[in-house]
Design a protein around this motif. Sequence first.
Motif, mmCIF file in Angstrom:
data_model
loop_
_atom_site.group_PDB
_atom_site.id
_atom_site.type_symbol
_atom_site.label_atom_id
_atom_site.label_comp_id
_atom_site.label_asym_id
_atom_site.label_seq_id
_atom_site.Cartn_x
_atom_site.Cartn_y
_atom_site.Cartn_z
ATOM 1 N N PRO A 180 -33.975 -70.469 73.322
ATOM 2 C CA PRO A 180 -33.621 -71.608 72.467
ATOM 3 C C PRO A 180 -32.990 -72.758 73.241
ATOM 4 C CG PRO A 180 -32.090 -69.794 72.107
ATOM 5 C CD PRO A 180 -33.213 -69.271 72.952
ATOM 6 N N ALA A 183 -35.792 -74.675 74.658
ATOM 7 C CA ALA A 183 -36.466 -75.396 73.573
ATOM 8 C C ALA A 183 -35.677 -76.637 73.169
ATOM 9 C CB ALA A 183 -36.646 -74.464 72.369
ATOM 10 N N ALA A 184 -34.354 -76.507 73.118
ATOM 11 C CA ALA A 184 -33.519 -77.660 72.746
ATOM 12 C C ALA A 184 -33.601 -78.751 73.805
ATOM 13 C CB ALA A 184 -32.068 -77.202 72.562
ATOM 14 N N ALA A 187 -37.067 -80.393 73.456
ATOM 15 C CA ALA A 187 -37.132 -81.224 72.256
ATOM 16 C C ALA A 187 -36.306 -82.494 72.412
ATOM 17 C CB ALA A 187 -36.650 -80.419 71.041
ATOM 18 N N LYS A 234 -45.665 -74.420 54.980
ATOM 19 C CA LYS A 234 -46.139 -73.683 56.136
ATOM 20 C C LYS A 234 -47.635 -73.403 55.956
ATOM 21 C CE LYS A 234 -42.081 -73.294 58.071
ATOM 22 N NZ LYS A 234 -41.768 -73.989 59.330
ATOM 23 N N GLU A 300 -42.393 -86.956 63.722
ATOM 24 C CA GLU A 300 -42.155 -86.134 64.904
ATOM 25 C C GLU A 300 -40.674 -86.068 65.236
ATOM 26 O OE1 GLU A 300 -44.093 -85.306 69.284
ATOM 27 O OE2 GLU A 300 -44.448 -87.235 68.309
ATOM 28 N N LEU A 303 -39.176 -83.527 62.983
ATOM 29 C CA LEU A 303 -39.559 -82.180 63.406
ATOM 30 C C LEU A 303 -38.787 -81.750 64.646
ATOM 31 C CD1 LEU A 303 -43.433 -82.369 62.914
ATOM 32 C CD2 LEU A 303 -41.758 -81.278 61.412
ATOM 33 N N LEU A 304 -38.604 -82.693 65.585
ATOM 34 C CA LEU A 304 -37.849 -82.373 66.800
ATOM 35 C C LEU A 304 -36.388 -82.109 66.487
ATOM 36 C CD1 LEU A 304 -39.455 -84.985 69.220
ATOM 37 C CD2 LEU A 304 -39.634 -82.497 69.410
ATOM 38 N N GLU A 307 -36.189 -78.708 65.189
ATOM 39 C CA GLU A 307 -36.337 -77.740 66.271
ATOM 40 C C GLU A 307 -35.034 -77.585 67.045
ATOM 41 O OE1 GLU A 307 -39.207 -77.221 70.198
ATOM 42 O OE2 GLU A 307 -39.896 -78.416 68.494
ATOM 43 N N ASP A 310 -32.592 -75.676 64.898
ATOM 44 C CA ASP A 310 -32.917 -74.253 64.882
ATOM 45 C C ASP A 310 -32.504 -73.585 66.196
ATOM 46 O OD1 ASP A 310 -34.430 -71.867 63.804
ATOM 47 O OD2 ASP A 310 -35.543 -72.234 65.655
ATOM 48 N N ALA A 311 -32.765 -74.264 67.331
ATOM 49 C CA ALA A 311 -32.420 -73.695 68.639
ATOM 50 C C ALA A 311 -30.914 -73.534 68.789
ATOM 51 C CB ALA A 311 -32.970 -74.584 69.757
#
Length: 487
Positions: A180, A183-184, A187, A234, A300, A303-304, A307, A310-311
Amino acid sequence: MNDDDHDGGTAGDRLDPARLRELFLFESLTEEQLAEISALGRVQHRPSGSTVYVEGDPAECFFVLLAGSVALTRRVRGADVEVTRSDHRGAYAGATQAYAGDRMEQVYPNTMRALTDVSLFALPAQAFATAIRQWFPMAMHLLDGLFVAMRTNQTVIGERERLLALGSLTAGLTHELNNPAAAAVRATAVLRERISGMRQKLGMVADGRLDGAQLRRLVGLQEAAVQRAAKAPKRSALEASDAEDELTDWLDDHAVPEGWEIAPTLVAGGFDADGLAEVAAAVDAADLMPAVRWLAYTVETELLLGEIEDAVGRISGLVGAAKQYSQLDRAPHQTVDVHELLDATLAIFTGKIPAQVRVERDYDRSLPPVAAYAAELNQVWTNLIDNALGAMASTGFDTSPGVLTVRTGRLDDHLSVEIVDTGPGIPAEVRPRIFEPFFTTKPIGEGTGLGLDISYRIVVKKHGGDIRVESGPGRTTFRVLLPLTAG
């Protein structure tokens, strides 16, 4: 030991020194030593089926078999397991470790039962200890050395076992935190680029060709895009591919170049052809391309941000689990919810659980908290789960995936925790020995043989509970029982 202890055994006369010399234990003693032993000990007669002494009771006597047959049993996982039987005259048992004195708890290490009518020479434990220390000083030095070395080795290897388990879990936790975190970082870097692109597209849209009403409609569409992205459904891979093809066709029909590039982002944000038609209605045809790309950047960006959120949430959850697992900021003995300990241990294990293993939690949430040493219970869960994963991995998942089940419930006045695996099972000839120190079925270098021994001592000795195992091909269950009321 009292004369009437255990099924009415009776004390007899002294054993003649000459008969004592016939026993291999005493054959090398002097006449004076034999006389002293004879004066201190007594002959006892026990009927068939009677219990001579019980495992865990204070070790009061050293027994030597004179006639008959006896069996020694150990209590393992709630069942009596016979470890040896003998009809050999001179065989001995009971307070065999009395020589160690107060350096270890002086209790009977097993239970002796008479298989036939038996005669025993019973020597008080203190007398036996004194004789060993005074008459065999060299043997005492050897015994002392062996005793200290055994305790030291067990302590050192036990600590090594803990460090190995901690190192393995730490490696898995580091891997789980890295995913994560990476990912962070990714992003965040993309987000910076998209925000820069949004500023450029906004400049193209608002370079004087839009009046205030159009700009307000476009901003409204932007807000709607944000809401749409938050509620985007989804989709399966096939559904997403069909939706992207539809939007790409719409963008091509409306002269928006490279529509295939932005269509996936718009689909992920919940846009369809009707949504893009609203955008086309809000701006002039010449401004449609920058307006659509501006909205794509908006989607976008959302969404980022999701993300990243979430991370960061996963990182926070893993750190919280590590804190719960280690219990570093809490008192050693406390009232705990066992489910929190189990969840923390499973979270720490996330990086070690193979993709072929499914974890099932079957918790009885009505169970009350229990008083326990939380960090040490976590070590028990660690040992049992690690063994379960190893057992399932040994099959190679050739026929089916593995299932690790963690179940809680109530058994009489105890809280029950079950760790169940679908591995090959524990062979019947091995099962009685699995809790012995240094016993392991793993290849040399892969196991110390102390994991279950440590778990047994934590559960039984420190918490007054019990640990049992049931095993057969395809299913092994370790059941840990903890008292619901503090003892």
